[in-house]
Design a protein around this motif. Structure first.
Motif, PDB file in Angstrom:
ATOM      1  N   VAL A 234       4.372  -5.627   7.101  1.00  0.00           N
ATOM      2  CA  VAL A 234       4.472  -6.805   6.240  1.00  0.00           C
ATOM      3  C   VAL A 234       5.766  -6.793   5.442  1.00  0.00           C
ATOM      4  CG1 VAL A 234       3.327  -8.144   4.435  1.00  0.00           C
ATOM      5  CG2 VAL A 234       1.962  -6.801   6.047  1.00  0.00           C
TER       6      VAL A 234
ATOM      7  N   THR B 149      -3.854  -9.538   2.628  1.00  0.00           N
ATOM      8  CA  THR B 149      -2.860  -9.548   3.696  1.00  0.00           C
ATOM      9  C   THR B 149      -3.517  -9.670   5.061  1.00  0.00           C
ATOM     10  OG1 THR B 149      -1.386  -8.172   2.351  1.00  0.00           O
ATOM     11  CG2 THR B 149      -0.934  -8.290   4.708  1.00  0.00           C
TER      12      THR B 149
ATOM     13  N   MET C 118       5.676 -13.013   5.070  1.00  0.00           N
ATOM     14  CA  MET C 118       4.734 -13.780   4.267  1.00  0.00           C
ATOM     15  C   MET C 118       5.331 -15.082   3.730  1.00  0.00           C
ATOM     16  SD  MET C 118       2.345 -11.062   2.204  1.00  0.00           S
ATOM     17  CE  MET C 118       1.136 -12.361   1.884  1.00  0.00           C
TER      18      MET C 118
END
Length: 245
Positions: A203, A13, A236
């Protein structure tokens, strides 16, 4: 060698964000604990970086039935089987299924064959400088909105998973504030490292399941505050990010 799966995903990540964020400073990114990473920028100049997921502040309502989640799981397993050992290196593959419709039983085999072929074709485009890519829409059946393919040397085994959609049924601003507040409780622990700055990376796989909802406007029209010097929200499956602070 890093064997802990959680830390492997954190490294993936962090590198993912570094790859899509042009202003990310050059420097050595070192895995750590409390915070998750130290970005070394020179003598007495470093950034402590903490990574967390976006979780709803309140109860999350699922749009999808158990039967739908089951057929999506079957589809992912079928793609994994067809992909087999095509690549000698482990990969991380994330599937974002459409909110509008689920795959039918009759679509499992042809759809999985199509996605597997797309993964094999696009895997050749990955390199040491390009570790992540979205499979082109032409290589996807209509019940998939996106498939993200990641190849990274830190991976020790392949990971195949469906995306979750945290925040899609809740107040996105409230969800983000909830995560910031929760991480600020640990900030004194992070500050023991005496780093120059502290960043928080939040995230999400996808910020909203609804295509008509402009999450960018929702986020950027709100003023966030935090004791972290920088806070980023990373989406993402759209390969984009928002700097909140």
């Amino acid at each position: 060698m890093i064997t802990d799966r959680k830390k492997q995903l954190e490294i993936l990540t962090a590198d993912f964000f570094r790859g899509i964020c042009p202003e990310f400073p050059k420097g050595r990114l070192v895995p750590s604990e409390s915070p998750d990473f130290i970005l070394s920028l020179g003598i007495r100049n470093s950034v402590g970086i903490e990574i967390t997921r976006l979780y709803p502040a309140g109860p999350q309502n699922s749009h999808f039935s158990d039967d739908r989640r089951m057929i999506e799981s079957v589809f992912v397993d079928r793609v994994r089987e067809l992909f087999g050992n095509y690549s000698g290196d482990p990969v991380w593959v994330k599937f974002l299924f459409s909110n509008d419709r689920a795959p039918h039983d009759a679509e499992i085999l042809p759809g999985s064959a199509r996605v597997s072929a797309g993964l094999k074709k696009n895997l050749r485009n990955l390199s040491a400088k390009n570790l992540y890519l979205l499979i082109p829409p032409d290589d996807l059946p209509s019940f998939l909105d996106a498939v993200l393919l990641i190849k990274h040397p830190v991976l020790h085994e392949s990971i195949w998973e469906s995306c979750d959609l945290p925040g899609c049924d809740n107040d996105l601003v409230a969800d983000v504030n909830h995560v910031i507040e929760r991480k600020e409780e640990k900030l004194p622990l992070y500050q023991a490292g005496n780093h120059s700055q502290y960043w928080l990376l939040i995230v999400a796989d996808r910020l909203s399941a609804f295509r008509k909802r402009n999450t960018g406007n929702i986020i950027m029209n709100h003023t966030f505050s935090s004791a972290f010097q920088r806070v980023y929200l990373i989406e993402m499956m759209n390969m984009r990010y928002f700097q909140l602070i």
